[in-house]
Design a protein around this motif. Structure first.
Motif, mmCIF file in Angstrom:
data_model
loop_
_atom_site.group_PDB
_atom_site.id
_atom_site.type_symbol
_atom_site.label_atom_id
_atom_site.label_comp_id
_atom_site.label_asym_id
_atom_site.label_seq_id
_atom_site.Cartn_x
_atom_site.Cartn_y
_atom_site.Cartn_z
ATOM 1 N N GLY A 34 -13.102 -1.155 -0.476
ATOM 2 C CA GLY A 34 -13.632 -0.251 -1.482
ATOM 3 C C GLY A 34 -13.395 1.226 -1.172
ATOM 4 N N GLU A 35 -12.546 1.512 -0.187
ATOM 5 C CA GLU A 35 -12.263 2.908 0.185
ATOM 6 C C GLU A 35 -11.208 3.516 -0.740
ATOM 7 O OE1 GLU A 35 -13.022 1.640 4.845
ATOM 8 O OE2 GLU A 35 -10.980 2.060 4.166
ATOM 9 N N LEU A 36 -10.319 2.675 -1.239
ATOM 10 C CA LEU A 36 -9.241 3.088 -2.134
ATOM 11 C C LEU A 36 -9.398 2.312 -3.434
ATOM 12 C CD1 LEU A 36 -6.722 4.959 -1.745
ATOM 13 C CD2 LEU A 36 -5.462 2.948 -0.977
ATOM 14 N N THR A 37 -9.319 3.010 -4.577
ATOM 15 C CA THR A 37 -9.495 2.324 -5.868
ATOM 16 C C THR A 37 -8.207 1.669 -6.331
ATOM 17 O OG1 THR A 37 -10.987 4.130 -6.449
ATOM 18 C CG2 THR A 37 -10.381 2.625 -8.221
ATOM 19 N N ALA A 38 -7.086 2.357 -6.120
ATOM 20 C CA ALA A 38 -5.803 1.846 -6.618
ATOM 21 C C ALA A 38 -4.675 2.262 -5.688
ATOM 22 C CB ALA A 38 -5.545 2.363 -8.024
ATOM 23 N N LEU A 39 -3.749 1.339 -5.519
ATOM 24 C CA LEU A 39 -2.571 1.573 -4.696
ATOM 25 C C LEU A 39 -1.349 1.139 -5.512
ATOM 26 C CD1 LEU A 39 -1.149 2.045 -1.887
ATOM 27 C CD2 LEU A 39 -1.691 -0.335 -1.369
ATOM 28 N N HIS A 40 -0.423 2.071 -5.729
ATOM 29 C CA HIS A 40 0.802 1.757 -6.478
ATOM 30 C C HIS A 40 1.990 2.015 -5.548
ATOM 31 C CE1 HIS A 40 3.835 3.051 -9.841
ATOM 32 N NE2 HIS A 40 4.078 1.838 -9.381
ATOM 33 N N ILE A 41 2.673 0.933 -5.190
ATOM 34 C CA ILE A 41 3.859 1.060 -4.335
ATOM 35 C C ILE A 41 5.104 0.830 -5.181
ATOM 36 C CG2 ILE A 41 4.993 0.328 -2.208
ATOM 37 C CD1 ILE A 41 2.309 -0.907 -1.337
ATOM 38 N N LYS A 42 5.913 1.867 -5.299
ATOM 39 C CA LYS A 42 7.161 1.763 -6.069
ATOM 40 C C LYS A 42 8.255 1.198 -5.172
ATOM 41 C CE LYS A 42 5.691 5.962 -8.386
ATOM 42 N NZ LYS A 42 5.969 7.379 -8.640
ATOM 43 N N GLN A 43 9.136 0.402 -5.778
ATOM 44 C CA GLN A 43 10.271 -0.198 -5.053
ATOM 45 C C GLN A 43 9.792 -0.939 -3.801
ATOM 46 O OE1 GLN A 43 13.173 2.961 -4.375
ATOM 47 N NE2 GLN A 43 12.709 3.807 -6.403
ATOM 48 N N ALA A 222 -14.199 2.746 -28.369
ATOM 49 C CA ALA A 222 -15.284 3.711 -28.592
ATOM 50 C C ALA A 222 -16.111 3.888 -27.321
ATOM 51 C CB ALA A 222 -16.177 3.236 -29.734
ATOM 52 N N TYR A 223 -16.377 2.794 -26.628
ATOM 53 C CA TYR A 223 -17.166 2.834 -25.395
ATOM 54 C C TYR A 223 -16.467 3.662 -24.316
ATOM 55 C CZ TYR A 223 -19.483 0.981 -21.160
ATOM 56 O OH TYR A 223 -20.144 0.853 -19.962
ATOM 57 N N LEU A 224 -15.141 3.539 -24.263
ATOM 58 C CA LEU A 224 -14.371 4.194 -23.194
ATOM 59 C C LEU A 224 -13.862 5.587 -23.557
ATOM 60 C CD1 LEU A 224 -12.269 1.063 -22.167
ATOM 61 C CD2 LEU A 224 -14.106 2.101 -20.814
ATOM 62 N N GLU A 225 -14.147 6.011 -24.787
ATOM 63 C CA GLU A 225 -13.562 7.236 -25.329
ATOM 64 C C GLU A 225 -13.696 8.462 -24.414
ATOM 65 O OE1 GLU A 225 -13.197 9.008 -29.820
ATOM 66 O OE2 GLU A 225 -15.144 8.263 -29.154
ATOM 67 N N ALA A 226 -14.891 8.653 -23.844
ATOM 68 C CA ALA A 226 -15.127 9.859 -23.038
ATOM 69 C C ALA A 226 -14.813 9.667 -21.550
ATOM 70 C CB ALA A 226 -16.578 10.296 -23.208
ATOM 71 N N VAL A 227 -14.327 8.478 -21.186
ATOM 72 C CA VAL A 227 -14.080 8.189 -19.769
ATOM 73 C C VAL A 227 -12.653 8.601 -19.384
ATOM 74 C CG1 VAL A 227 -14.032 6.373 -18.004
ATOM 75 C CG2 VAL A 227 -15.663 6.214 -19.893
ATOM 76 N N PRO A 228 -12.502 9.394 -18.323
ATOM 77 C CA PRO A 228 -11.143 9.752 -17.883
ATOM 78 C C PRO A 228 -10.369 8.501 -17.466
ATOM 79 C CG PRO A 228 -12.822 10.964 -16.629
ATOM 80 C CD PRO A 228 -13.548 9.949 -17.450
ATOM 81 N N CYS A 229 -9.068 8.521 -17.661
ATOM 82 C CA CYS A 229 -8.263 7.372 -17.249
ATOM 83 C C CYS A 229 -6.940 7.831 -16.661
ATOM 84 C CB CYS A 229 -8.040 6.416 -18.411
ATOM 85 S SG CYS A 229 -7.162 7.157 -19.769
ATOM 86 N N ARG A 230 -6.295 6.896 -16.010
ATOM 87 C CA ARG A 230 -5.019 7.176 -15.351
ATOM 88 C C ARG A 230 -4.052 6.050 -15.706
ATOM 89 N NH1 ARG A 230 -3.724 9.407 -10.138
ATOM 90 N NH2 ARG A 230 -1.483 9.144 -9.856
ATOM 91 N N GLU A 231 -2.815 6.424 -15.977
ATOM 92 C CA GLU A 231 -1.819 5.408 -16.328
ATOM 93 C C GLU A 231 -0.746 5.335 -15.249
ATOM 94 O OE1 GLU A 231 0.980 4.743 -20.154
ATOM 95 O OE2 GLU A 231 -1.105 5.216 -20.637
ATOM 96 N N PHE A 232 -0.419 4.106 -14.848
ATOM 97 C CA PHE A 232 0.618 3.911 -13.834
ATOM 98 C C PHE A 232 1.909 3.449 -14.514
ATOM 99 C CE2 PHE A 232 -3.452 3.352 -11.779
ATOM 100 C CZ PHE A 232 -3.306 4.091 -10.606
ATOM 101 N N GLN A 233 2.972 4.224 -14.325
ATOM 102 C CA GLN A 233 4.287 3.882 -14.884
ATOM 103 C C GLN A 233 4.923 2.856 -13.951
ATOM 104 O OE1 GLN A 233 5.507 5.500 -17.698
ATOM 105 N NE2 GLN A 233 3.726 6.842 -17.869
ATOM 106 N N LEU A 234 5.033 1.628 -14.427
ATOM 107 C CA LEU A 234 5.503 0.546 -13.565
ATOM 108 C C LEU A 234 6.958 0.186 -13.841
ATOM 109 C CD1 LEU A 234 2.303 -1.547 -14.126
ATOM 110 C CD2 LEU A 234 2.917 -0.468 -11.964
ATOM 111 N N LYS A 235 7.655 -0.183 -12.767
ATOM 112 C CA LYS A 235 9.045 -0.631 -12.901
ATOM 113 C C LYS A 235 9.215 -1.925 -12.105
ATOM 114 C CE LYS A 235 11.521 3.602 -13.977
ATOM 115 N NZ LYS A 235 10.394 4.165 -14.704
ATOM 116 N N ALA A 236 10.276 -2.660 -12.401
ATOM 117 C CA ALA A 236 10.544 -3.901 -11.666
ATOM 118 C C ALA A 236 10.651 -3.590 -10.179
ATOM 119 C CB ALA A 236 11.831 -4.530 -12.175
#
Length: 279
Positions: A34-43, A222-236
């Motif tokens: 629970g120390e890191l919320t998200a990890l995105h490893i490219k390639q 509607a529920y999530l409208e005011a919540v900040p979000c982040r998008e991860f651009q994913l590739k093969a």
């Protein structure tokens, strides 16, 4: 008259790491703790391996149409809305098809599972597949979707279904810790199909307010409208690992003909000395 209480989603802090290159078991353990919320490893794995897994998926005799309201196909078994007896019997029945996705490849799923097992063992922690007297889970399941619209997969959390899975599931205990969702992407459309993560980790009260207490699916726009979000651009060849307790979804994809194929699994601490892995 009593006032109708509207549940306002609390903003939860997120810690995100994105980088290119090989997999680091310490980072995976950070998500588990629970120390890191998200990890995105490219390639994270090669395009050759990605293409071969995709080819094996398309040609699989274990390919099935999804029946859970999400358009697409899959190979493997899911614990979603199933009792333990059904899930483990399903997992055993489809194991040959899941294994056949990798054939003789040095694949990223079994590589991570093996490396993590060794690292946790050194720390006195057992990592194993969830099991019952009916059998044990597979290392992953493969999903391909063809959803259009705003989302291919609506905003949801992965904890509700684990928390409410039932006493006959040993994995229910993981819901009190971090339910980590690990995704490998062998094939991605040119546009869209991205992972979207909201800065909100729902409570039981939040789920009740949204009518998703047992499923965690779907949360309304509607529920999530005011919540900040982040998008991860994913590739093969990418890998994404997230704390599945946070609301997340998959954006719609453009019709360029390329399928979005993901290898998906879950894992987390059931006890301080035991991490379970399942699909």
């Amino acid at each position: 008259m009593p006032k109708q209480i509207t549940q306002v989603p609390a903003i939860s802090p997120v810690s995100i790491k994105e980088r290119t290159g090989s997999i680091n078991t310490a980072e995976i353990i950070s998500v588990l703790k629970g120390e890191l919320t998200a990890l995105h490893i490219k390639q994270a794995f090669s395009t050759e391996v990605a293409e071969e897994i995709t080819t094996n998926f398309i040609g699989s005799s274990g390919l099935r149409e999804r029946k859970d309201g999400v358009p697409g196909q899959y190979v493997g078994a899911s614990h979603y809305r199933k009792d333990a007896a059904t899930y483990f019997a399903d997992a055993e029945a489809v194991r040959p098809y899941v294994e056949a996705l990798f054939k003789n490849l040095v694949d990223p799923v079994r590589a991570i599972f093996g490396a993590l097992k060794r690292e946790l063992h050194n720390q006195g922690i057992e990592l194993r597949l969830a099991r019952s007297e009916r059998g044990q889970a597979n290392v992953c399941r493969a999903l391909s979707w063809s959803g259009s619209g705003t989302f291919s997969l609506d905003p949801h959390d992965d904890v509700a279904q684990v928390l409410r899975a039932g006493d006959d599931y040993e994995l229910s205990a993981v819901a009190h810790n971090t339910v980590a969702a690990l995704n490998f992407y062998p094939s991605m459309p040119e546009e869209g199909g991205n992972l979207k993560l909201w800065s909100h980790k729902p409570t039981v009260a939040d789920r009740i307010s949204q009518g998703v207490e047992t499923t965690g699916y779907p949360y309304s726009a509607a529920y999530l409208e005011a919540v900040p979000c982040r998008e991860f651009q994913l590739k093969a060849g990418d890998i994404a690992l997230i704390d599945g307790g946070f609301v997340h979804g998959v954006t719609g994809q453009s019709g360029d003909g390329k399928r979005r194929l993901v290898l998906n699994c879950f894992f987390g601490f059931a006890r301080p000395d035991l991490v379970l892995w399942w699909t």
